[in-house]
Design an enzyme around this catalytic site. Structure first.
Site, PDB file in Angstrom:
ATOM      1  N   SER A  59      43.780 -48.839 -29.761  1.00  0.00           N
ATOM      2  CA  SER A  59      44.918 -49.296 -28.957  1.00  0.00           C
ATOM      3  C   SER A  59      44.571 -50.575 -28.171  1.00  0.00           C
ATOM      4  CB  SER A  59      45.330 -48.204 -27.964  1.00  0.00           C
ATOM      5  OG  SER A  59      45.607 -47.004 -28.636  1.00  0.00           O
TER       6      SER A  59
HETATM    7  N1  SAM Z   1      42.425 -43.201 -28.878  1.00  0.00           N
HETATM    8  C1  SAM Z   1      42.151 -44.039 -30.021  1.00  0.00           C
HETATM    9  C2  SAM Z   1      41.117 -45.079 -29.751  1.00  0.00           C
HETATM   10  O1  SAM Z   1      40.640 -45.188 -28.615  1.00  0.00           O
HETATM   11  O2  SAM Z   1      40.757 -45.763 -30.718  1.00  0.00           O
HETATM   12  C3  SAM Z   1      43.430 -44.657 -30.573  1.00  0.00           C
HETATM   13  C4  SAM Z   1      43.778 -43.995 -31.810  1.00  0.00           C
HETATM   14  S1  SAM Z   1      45.121 -44.392 -32.818  1.00  0.00           S
HETATM   15  C5  SAM Z   1      46.226 -45.390 -31.902  1.00  0.00           C
HETATM   16  C6  SAM Z   1      45.878 -42.771 -32.899  1.00  0.00           C
HETATM   17  C7  SAM Z   1      45.030 -41.708 -33.568  1.00  0.00           C
HETATM   18  O3  SAM Z   1      45.747 -40.469 -33.510  1.00  0.00           O
HETATM   19  C8  SAM Z   1      44.729 -41.945 -35.043  1.00  0.00           C
HETATM   20  O4  SAM Z   1      43.339 -41.943 -35.231  1.00  0.00           O
HETATM   21  C9  SAM Z   1      45.402 -40.780 -35.767  1.00  0.00           C
HETATM   22  O5  SAM Z   1      44.718 -40.334 -36.918  1.00  0.00           O
HETATM   23  C10 SAM Z   1      45.408 -39.731 -34.661  1.00  0.00           C
HETATM   24  N2  SAM Z   1      46.383 -38.640 -34.807  1.00  0.00           N
HETATM   25  C11 SAM Z   1      47.664 -38.691 -35.248  1.00  0.00           C
HETATM   26  N3  SAM Z   1      48.222 -37.455 -35.212  1.00  0.00           N
HETATM   27  C12 SAM Z   1      47.262 -36.618 -34.723  1.00  0.00           C
HETATM   28  C13 SAM Z   1      47.213 -35.220 -34.441  1.00  0.00           C
HETATM   29  N4  SAM Z   1      48.263 -34.420 -34.656  1.00  0.00           N
HETATM   30  N5  SAM Z   1      46.067 -34.684 -33.948  1.00  0.00           N
HETATM   31  C14 SAM Z   1      44.984 -35.475 -33.726  1.00  0.00           C
HETATM   32  N6  SAM Z   1      44.957 -36.805 -33.985  1.00  0.00           N
HETATM   33  C15 SAM Z   1      46.080 -37.374 -34.471  1.00  0.00           C
END
Ligand code: SAM
Length: 211
Positions: A59
């Site tokens: 992000s």
């Molecule tokens: N917090 C992260 C960082 O610091 O890099 C940002 C991650 S990205 C914007 C969002 C993440 O949420 C992705 O890696 C995606 O695979 C994960 N995601 C989506 N749905 C999810 C779920 N139901 N449970 C866990 N992770 C999930």
């Protein structure tokens, strides 16, 4: 990558209105370049989201800082993050002294980031699975931060919030979301503050988007 670039990012976030000194300190300490692919390193301290592979992103620093500020993290507070991704957000929370639990649904990304946590000495509890269901074993949490956009607020996350705790979650369509900051005032009573226009990759799961 020089410390000066991180300092410049801290200054920028501060100019943009981030005022929690513990958030700013953590951004000044965590080496964002370690959380992005080698090809992206030159851009690591720009205030932008970057691709991290697996069709996912790290992000934008402002978004990380804003959401973390809204969580009102105290030292040793138990915080659950949904969407480990690159691990940067978890690293920020760890640096702030939180007791961090994080869930990622992409198995390859989960294993990759677990290795990075080990390498960098970031001591958090991580799990592979559907974060929309929370992590009942360690509930309640004083803070829950969801780093992917959800169509609605997953009930399990509200249940697993401690009284007085805060849930920060982007809610909306797949294209754009508003940030919901939900405080659990008492067992069945929640107050919600809504902050407009953020944009996240989708939260996919039983209480999220189908795919
Ligand atoms: N917090 C992260 C960082 O610091 O890099 C940002 C991650 S990205 C914007 C969002 C993440 O949420 C992705 O890696 C995606 O695979 C994960 N995601 C989506 N749905 C999810 C779920 N139901 N449970 C866990 N992770 C999930």
């Amino acid at each position: 990558m020089s410390r000066t670039e991180r300092e410049a990012l801290v200054d920028l976030l501060s100019e943009k209105g981030i005022h929690d000194i513990f958030v700013l300190k953590a951004v000044g300490e965590v080496e964002r370049e370690k959380f992005v692919p080698a090809l992206m390193r030159l851009n690591a301290y720009r205030d932008i989201a970057l691709p991290i592979g697996y069709e996912q992103t790290i992000s934008q620093p402002y978004t990380v800082a804003y959401m973390t500020q809204e969580l009102k993290v105290k030292k040793d507070a138990k915080i659950l993050e949904i969407g480990t991704g690159s691990g940067y957000q978890a690293a920020i929370l760890f640096k702030m002294g939180a007791d961090v639990y994080t869930i990622e649904r992409n198995q390859d990304l989960y294993h990759k980031t677990l290795k990075l946590f080990d390498k960098l000495g970031i001591r958090v509890q991580a799990k592979y699975g559907d974060g929309t269901l929370g992590w009942a074993k360690y509930a309640p949490f004083e803070g829950i931060i969801v780093t992917a956009g959800s169509p609605s607020v997953p009930e399990k996350l509200k249940e697993q919030l401690a009284i007085g705790g805060r849930l920060v979650i982007p809610v909306g369509s797949r294209a754009s979301q508003k940030l919901y900051v939900i405080t659990k005032e008492s067992q069945n009573n929640f107050s919600t503050n809504i902050i407009p226009e953020f944009s996240f990759v989708p939260l996919i799961g039983r209480e999220g988007w189908e795919k």
